[in-house]
Design a protein around this motif. Structure first.
Motif, PDB file in Angstrom:
ATOM      1  N   ALA A  58       0.835  -1.205   0.000  1.00  0.00           N
ATOM      2  CA  ALA A  58       0.000   0.000   0.000  1.00  0.00           C
ATOM      3  C   ALA A  58       0.865   1.249   0.000  1.00  0.00           C
ATOM      4  CB  ALA A  58      -0.910  -0.002   1.221  1.00  0.00           C
ATOM      5  N   ALA A  59       0.299   2.322  -0.514  1.00  0.00           N
ATOM      6  CA  ALA A  59       0.956   3.626  -0.468  1.00  0.00           C
ATOM      7  C   ALA A  59       1.013   4.081   0.990  1.00  0.00           C
ATOM      8  CB  ALA A  59       0.171   4.631  -1.293  1.00  0.00           C
ATOM      9  N   SER A  60       1.941   4.982   1.292  1.00  0.00           N
ATOM     10  CA  SER A  60       1.995   5.552   2.632  1.00  0.00           C
ATOM     11  C   SER A  60       0.700   6.335   2.877  1.00  0.00           C
ATOM     12  CB  SER A  60       3.205   6.485   2.771  1.00  0.00           C
ATOM     13  OG  SER A  60       3.025   7.637   1.970  1.00  0.00           O
ATOM     14  N   VAL A  61       0.361   6.525   4.124  1.00  0.00           N
ATOM     15  CA  VAL A  61      -0.860   7.249   4.467  1.00  0.00           C
ATOM     16  C   VAL A  61      -0.811   8.657   3.876  1.00  0.00           C
ATOM     17  CG1 VAL A  61      -2.200   8.206   6.379  1.00  0.00           C
ATOM     18  CG2 VAL A  61      -1.289   5.886   6.546  1.00  0.00           C
ATOM     19  N   ALA A  62       0.339   9.331   3.993  1.00  0.00           N
ATOM     20  CA  ALA A  62       0.465  10.699   3.483  1.00  0.00           C
ATOM     21  C   ALA A  62       0.270  10.757   1.968  1.00  0.00           C
ATOM     22  CB  ALA A  62       1.827  11.281   3.864  1.00  0.00           C
ATOM     23  N   LEU A  63       0.855   9.806   1.246  1.00  0.00           N
ATOM     24  CA  LEU A  63       0.700   9.797  -0.209  1.00  0.00           C
ATOM     25  C   LEU A  63      -0.736   9.447  -0.596  1.00  0.00           C
ATOM     26  CD1 LEU A  63       1.755  10.056  -3.060  1.00  0.00           C
ATOM     27  CD2 LEU A  63       2.544   7.685  -2.918  1.00  0.00           C
ATOM     28  N   ALA A  64      -1.338   8.477   0.087  1.00  0.00           N
ATOM     29  CA  ALA A  64      -2.727   8.109  -0.202  1.00  0.00           C
ATOM     30  C   ALA A  64      -3.652   9.298   0.010  1.00  0.00           C
ATOM     31  CB  ALA A  64      -3.158   6.930   0.673  1.00  0.00           C
TER      32      ALA A  64
END
Length: 104
Positions: free
Chosen positions: A83-89
């Motif tokens: 999964a993408a990082s939370v910030a990138l998502a």
């Protein structure tokens, strides 16, 4: 691109896509980090009335030289996905929301 990354990558592509079979639809995003690596993500819509995916998943990674590191087709979920990082998502979700607002 790790969870501890301090600088968010640059989004170079953000668009709707459909698989060749037409069975899966969703959002596609390509981003580049400061090291010149390219990451391709997808977030699929729900199928058959189900809600869509909760986050963005990596479909492909290309090194700074352009050579593939890992490659799976758009929306492929036949293997374990990162999964993408939370910030990138959150950044990608915000860009999608802006694009959808502009389309209205």
């Amino acid at each position: 691109m790790t969870q501890n990354s301090t600088q968010l990558p640059v989004v170079v592509v953000l668009e709707r896509r459909t698989t060749i079979s037409g069975r899966r639809e969703g959002w596609f995003a390509a981003v580049e980090d400061a090291a010149g690596r390219r990451f391709e993500f997808s977030k699929l819509d729900g199928v058959g009335g189900l809600s869509g995916e909760p986050t963005w998943y990596i479909d492909a990674v290309f090194g700074a030289t352009g050579l593939p590191v890992e490659v799976h087709g758009f929306g492929s979920r036949a293997c374990r996905k990162s999964a993408a990082s939370v910030a990138l998502a959150e950044k990608l979700d915000g860009l999608v929301a802006k694009q959808q607002e502009g389309a209205k």
